[in-house]
Design a protein around this motif. Structure first.
Motif, PDB file in Angstrom:
ATOM      1  N   LEU A 130       0.816  -1.208   0.000  1.00 53.36           N
ATOM      2  CA  LEU A 130       0.000   0.000   0.000  1.00 53.36           C
ATOM      3  C   LEU A 130       0.855   1.266   0.000  1.00 53.36           C
ATOM      4  CD1 LEU A 130      -3.022   0.628  -0.058  1.00 53.36           C
ATOM      5  CD2 LEU A 130      -2.983   0.813   2.425  1.00 53.36           C
ATOM      6  N   LYS A 131       2.083   1.167   0.495  1.00 53.63           N
ATOM      7  CA  LYS A 131       2.980   2.322   0.500  1.00 53.63           C
ATOM      8  C   LYS A 131       3.651   2.522  -0.852  1.00 53.63           C
ATOM      9  CE  LYS A 131       4.064   2.098   5.452  1.00 53.63           C
ATOM     10  NZ  LYS A 131       5.149   1.975   6.464  1.00 53.63           N
ATOM     11  N   SER A 132       3.590   1.506  -1.708  1.00 59.07           N
ATOM     12  CA  SER A 132       4.235   1.592  -3.018  1.00 59.07           C
ATOM     13  C   SER A 132       3.374   2.402  -3.984  1.00 59.07           C
ATOM     14  CB  SER A 132       4.452   0.190  -3.578  1.00 59.07           C
ATOM     15  OG  SER A 132       5.234  -0.590  -2.712  1.00 59.07           O
ATOM     16  N   ILE A 133       3.969   2.745  -5.129  1.00 57.28           N
ATOM     17  CA  ILE A 133       3.217   3.386  -6.212  1.00 57.28           C
ATOM     18  C   ILE A 133       2.450   2.289  -6.935  1.00 57.28           C
ATOM     19  CG2 ILE A 133       3.390   4.733  -8.332  1.00 57.28           C
ATOM     20  CD1 ILE A 133       6.216   5.602  -7.263  1.00 57.28           C
ATOM     21  N   ARG A 134       1.135   2.439  -7.011  1.00 59.00           N
ATOM     22  CA  ARG A 134       0.307   1.422  -7.650  1.00 59.00           C
ATOM     23  C   ARG A 134      -0.334   2.004  -8.911  1.00 59.00           C
ATOM     24  NH1 ARG A 134      -3.951  -0.431  -3.457  1.00 59.00           N
ATOM     25  NH2 ARG A 134      -4.280   1.821  -3.450  1.00 59.00           N
ATOM     26  N   ALA A 135       0.051   1.478 -10.067  1.00 57.55           N
ATOM     27  CA  ALA A 135      -0.600   1.856 -11.320  1.00 57.55           C
ATOM     28  C   ALA A 135      -1.764   0.900 -11.515  1.00 57.55           C
ATOM     29  CB  ALA A 135       0.376   1.766 -12.486  1.00 57.55           C
ATOM     30  N   LEU A 136      -2.994   1.392 -11.333  1.00 57.57           N
ATOM     31  CA  LEU A 136      -4.181   0.548 -11.284  1.00 57.57           C
ATOM     32  C   LEU A 136      -5.214   0.984 -12.309  1.00 57.57           C
ATOM     33  CD1 LEU A 136      -4.701   0.561  -7.396  1.00 57.57           C
ATOM     34  CD2 LEU A 136      -3.543  -1.211  -8.739  1.00 57.57           C
ATOM     35  N   CYS A 137      -5.817   0.009 -12.993  1.00 56.16           N
ATOM     36  CA  CYS A 137      -6.969   0.329 -13.836  1.00 56.16           C
ATOM     37  C   CYS A 137      -8.181   0.655 -12.977  1.00 56.16           C
ATOM     38  CB  CYS A 137      -7.285  -0.845 -14.766  1.00 56.16           C
ATOM     39  SG  CYS A 137      -6.053  -1.108 -16.059  1.00 56.16           S
ATOM     40  N   ASN A 138      -8.342  -0.056 -11.866  1.00 52.93           N
ATOM     41  CA  ASN A 138      -9.451   0.186 -10.952  1.00 52.93           C
ATOM     42  C   ASN A 138      -9.057   1.316  -9.997  1.00 52.93           C
ATOM     43  OD1 ASN A 138     -11.732   0.048  -9.378  1.00 52.93           O
ATOM     44  ND2 ASN A 138     -11.295  -1.955  -8.513  1.00 52.93           N
ATOM     45  N   LYS A 149      -0.019   9.761  -5.327  1.00 51.26           N
ATOM     46  CA  LYS A 149       0.915   8.642  -5.162  1.00 51.26           C
ATOM     47  C   LYS A 149       0.654   7.561  -6.201  1.00 51.26           C
ATOM     48  CE  LYS A 149       0.271   5.352  -2.079  1.00 51.26           C
ATOM     49  NZ  LYS A 149       0.312   4.083  -2.881  1.00 51.26           N
ATOM     50  N   ASP A 150      -0.577   7.106  -6.292  1.00 52.28           N
ATOM     51  CA  ASP A 150      -0.935   6.059  -7.237  1.00 52.28           C
ATOM     52  C   ASP A 150      -1.175   6.629  -8.634  1.00 52.28           C
ATOM     53  OD1 ASP A 150      -0.792   4.151  -5.196  1.00 52.28           O
ATOM     54  OD2 ASP A 150      -2.897   4.417  -4.646  1.00 52.28           O
ATOM     55  N   VAL A 151      -1.219   5.743  -9.612  1.00 48.81           N
ATOM     56  CA  VAL A 151      -1.368   6.132 -11.013  1.00 48.81           C
ATOM     57  C   VAL A 151      -2.568   5.410 -11.603  1.00 48.81           C
ATOM     58  CG1 VAL A 151      -0.276   6.103 -13.291  1.00 48.81           C
ATOM     59  CG2 VAL A 151       1.122   6.460 -11.242  1.00 48.81           C
ATOM     60  N   SER A 152      -3.415   6.150 -12.311  1.00 47.22           N
ATOM     61  CA  SER A 152      -4.561   5.539 -12.996  1.00 47.22           C
ATOM     62  C   SER A 152      -4.087   4.986 -14.331  1.00 47.22           C
ATOM     63  CB  SER A 152      -5.670   6.566 -13.205  1.00 47.22           C
ATOM     64  OG  SER A 152      -6.790   5.966 -13.833  1.00 47.22           O
ATOM     65  N   LEU A 153      -4.160   3.663 -14.481  1.00 49.73           N
ATOM     66  CA  LEU A 153      -3.672   2.971 -15.678  1.00 49.73           C
ATOM     67  C   LEU A 153      -4.828   2.759 -16.653  1.00 49.73           C
ATOM     68  CD1 LEU A 153      -1.165   1.435 -16.894  1.00 49.73           C
ATOM     69  CD2 LEU A 153      -2.091  -0.624 -15.813  1.00 49.73           C
ATOM     70  N   PRO A 154      -4.677   3.141 -17.920  1.00 50.36           N
ATOM     71  CA  PRO A 154      -5.762   2.920 -18.889  1.00 50.36           C
ATOM     72  C   PRO A 154      -6.092   1.435 -19.033  1.00 50.36           C
ATOM     73  CG  PRO A 154      -4.086   4.378 -19.798  1.00 50.36           C
ATOM     74  CD  PRO A 154      -3.523   3.812 -18.530  1.00 50.36           C
ATOM     75  N   GLU A 155      -7.373   1.121 -19.015  1.00 44.34           N
ATOM     76  CA  GLU A 155      -7.815  -0.261 -19.246  1.00 44.34           C
ATOM     77  C   GLU A 155      -8.103  -0.405 -20.746  1.00 44.34           C
ATOM     78  OE1 GLU A 155     -10.849  -3.608 -17.383  1.00 44.34           O
ATOM     79  OE2 GLU A 155     -11.205  -1.492 -16.966  1.00 44.34           O
ATOM     80  N   THR A 156      -7.116  -0.881 -21.461  1.00 41.37           N
ATOM     81  CA  THR A 156      -7.196  -0.943 -22.916  1.00 41.37           C
ATOM     82  C   THR A 156      -7.512  -2.362 -23.365  1.00 41.37           C
ATOM     83  OG1 THR A 156      -5.581   0.847 -23.113  1.00 41.37           O
ATOM     84  CG2 THR A 156      -5.958  -0.499 -25.066  1.00 41.37           C
ATOM     85  N   TYR A 157      -8.658  -2.529 -24.010  1.00 43.33           N
ATOM     86  CA  TYR A 157      -9.073  -3.840 -24.510  1.00 43.33           C
ATOM     87  C   TYR A 157      -8.305  -4.134 -25.793  1.00 43.33           C
ATOM     88  CZ  TYR A 157     -12.350  -7.607 -25.872  1.00 43.33           C
ATOM     89  OH  TYR A 157     -12.918  -8.810 -26.218  1.00 43.33           O
ATOM     90  N   VAL A 158      -7.353  -5.047 -25.718  1.00 46.28           N
ATOM     91  CA  VAL A 158      -6.560  -5.433 -26.886  1.00 46.28           C
ATOM     92  C   VAL A 158      -7.175  -6.693 -27.482  1.00 46.28           C
ATOM     93  CG1 VAL A 158      -4.293  -6.161 -27.722  1.00 46.28           C
ATOM     94  CG2 VAL A 158      -4.471  -4.384 -25.962  1.00 46.28           C
ATOM     95  N   ARG A 159      -7.704  -6.583 -28.693  1.00 48.38           N
ATOM     96  CA  ARG A 159      -8.385  -7.718 -29.331  1.00 48.38           C
ATOM     97  C   ARG A 159      -7.417  -8.658 -30.032  1.00 48.38           C
ATOM     98  NH1 ARG A 159     -13.801  -6.852 -29.140  1.00 48.38           N
ATOM     99  NH2 ARG A 159     -14.492  -4.725 -28.737  1.00 48.38           N
ATOM    100  N   SER A 160      -6.248  -8.161 -30.419  1.00 49.78           N
ATOM    101  CA  SER A 160      -5.266  -8.995 -31.110  1.00 49.78           C
ATOM    102  C   SER A 160      -3.880  -8.713 -30.547  1.00 49.78           C
ATOM    103  CB  SER A 160      -5.285  -8.716 -32.618  1.00 49.78           C
ATOM    104  OG  SER A 160      -4.188  -9.339 -33.268  1.00 49.78           O
ATOM    105  N   ALA A 161      -3.281  -9.724 -29.899  1.00 48.77           N
ATOM    106  CA  ALA A 161      -1.937  -9.551 -29.363  1.00 48.77           C
ATOM    107  C   ALA A 161      -0.918  -9.359 -30.481  1.00 48.77           C
ATOM    108  CB  ALA A 161      -1.552 -10.754 -28.502  1.00 48.77           C
ATOM    109  N   GLN A 162      -1.193  -9.939 -31.646  1.00 51.04           N
ATOM    110  CA  GLN A 162      -0.288  -9.805 -32.787  1.00 51.04           C
ATOM    111  C   GLN A 162      -0.380  -8.413 -33.416  1.00 51.04           C
ATOM    112  OE1 GLN A 162      -2.406 -12.564 -32.418  1.00 51.04           O
ATOM    113  NE2 GLN A 162      -0.669 -13.605 -31.435  1.00 51.04           N
ATOM    114  N   ASN A 163      -1.568  -7.813 -33.343  1.00 44.44           N
ATOM    115  CA  ASN A 163      -1.780  -6.493 -33.920  1.00 44.44           C
ATOM    116  C   ASN A 163      -2.668  -5.671 -32.987  1.00 44.44           C
ATOM    117  OD1 ASN A 163      -2.120  -4.239 -35.497  1.00 44.44           O
ATOM    118  ND2 ASN A 163      -3.393  -5.231 -37.049  1.00 44.44           N
ATOM    119  N   PRO A 164      -2.091  -5.065 -31.946  1.00 41.43           N
ATOM    120  CA  PRO A 164      -2.908  -4.348 -30.954  1.00 41.43           C
ATOM    121  C   PRO A 164      -3.621  -3.120 -31.518  1.00 41.43           C
ATOM    122  CG  PRO A 164      -0.565  -3.997 -30.561  1.00 41.43           C
ATOM    123  CD  PRO A 164      -0.665  -5.074 -31.590  1.00 41.43           C
TER     124      PRO A 164
END
Length: 320
Positions: A130-138, A149-164
């Motif tokens: 909890l004391k660390s920097i947390r990059a969280l989608c939630n 302190k914490d970072v809001s991480l984009p929740e990006t729906y990647v449909r193709s790992a080969q071609n994001p």
């Protein structure tokens, strides 16, 4: 000031990546699906030759490369409704790092960070993390997300790992006949309210439950590409992959999620390219949207296209 600080960061920042931790929970990124952001970050960070240092004595930050999605898939007991063992697993990992290395104890973990996208990540990173920097989608301020302190991480729906970046584009404003669109499962308390007020009641408001599955999800994607505004209501948690998905298809996102901290809010003016609606204002949703002039909408659409680059994952990292 931000630009200068960013330039200095690019020249100076060094990150030490802990090699401790066994696969699949550590060092095994998932590169597709709605939790893909944590996987792409892990993949790019572990392979980075500019920021990563093998000498922890030179590091400014220390990265704990775990996957909150794989923690859930590996350890959660189905239908148990308990995350205690997941929380305990991460607590034990942090205790091991603190006992094995002296870096954690210098700051109590304040210069350590995680990047985690699963809904349960805020709970999994309690205790010593909890004391660390947390990059969280939630990024929910009601469940302990700490602004500054914490970072809001984009929740990006990647449909193709080969071609994001597959299917990245949308229609111009003149080819968006639908005022507002939403389709999805009815979990949480906001979405049923949205459907109750607007489902099948107004031809301008295309508000549905789950759409019939079509190969490639083409019907859903076409609706997003043909809508002026894409409704992004919270589900069980405050975050929704629809926010980035809307920008992916160049649709102005309408965020309905109290207590959600949008990604990069420190540097991006969200109100210039998104509409933020309080949950209690769902009955007034159409009035809010039609009150936006065509001139303002076109400007918002341009800005969606302009900021889109900050929310995309590339097979190879690209500077934007």
């Amino acid at each position: 000031m931000f630009r200068r600080s960013y330039e200095l960061m690019e020249k100076m920042l060094k990150v030490y990546v802990y090699q401790d931790g066994e696969k699949p929970i550590f060092h095994q990124p998932i590169l597709d699906g709605i939790y893909a952001s944590e996987g792409w970050f892990m993949r790019h960070m572990e392979a980075n030759e500019n920021f990563v240092t093998e000498d922890p004595g030179k590091a400014h930050l220390f990265y704990l490369p775990f996957s909150s999605r794989l923690l859930e898939l590996t350890l959660y007991v189905r239908n148990s409704h308990s995350r205690t063992n997941l929380i305990e697993y991460m607590r034990n990992y942090a205790d091991m790092i603190a006992a094995k290395y002296h870096f954690w104890n210098r700051t109590g973990g304040a210069d350590h960070f995680v990047a985690a996208c699963h809904d349960w990540a805020p709970a999994e990173t309690r205790g010593p993390l909890l004391k660390s920097i947390r990059a969280l989608c939630n990024a929910d301020i009601e469940v302990g997300f700490s602004v500054g302190k914490d970072v809001s991480l984009p929740e990006t729906y990647v449909r193709s790992a080969q071609n994001p970046l597959k299917n990245l584009e949308g229609n111009p404003p003149s080819q968006r006949p639908i005022l507002a669109f939403f389709a999805g499962n009815m979990h949480g308390y906001v979405r049923p309210l949205l459907l109750d007020y607007w489902g099948n009641k107004d031809p301008d408001m295309k508000i549905f439950g789950p759409m019939p599955h079509v190969k490639g999800n083409t019907n859903y994607i076409q609706h997003m590409k043909s809508s002026k505004f894409c409704i992004c209501p919270r589900g069980h948690e405050v975050n929704s992959p629809r926010i980035v998905e809307a920008m992916f298809y160049e649709c102005v996102p309408v965020i309905i999620s109290d207590n959600f901290v949008p990604p990069f809010f420190e540097v991006l003016d969200w109100e210039s390219f998104a509409v933020i609606v309080l949950e209690r204002d769902i009955p007034n949703l159409k009035n809010i949207l039609v009150s936006i002039s065509e001139e303002k909408y076109i400007e918002m659409h341009k800005r969606v296209k302009k900021v889109q680059k900050h929310f995309l994952w590339h097979s190879k990292p690209e500077k934007v």
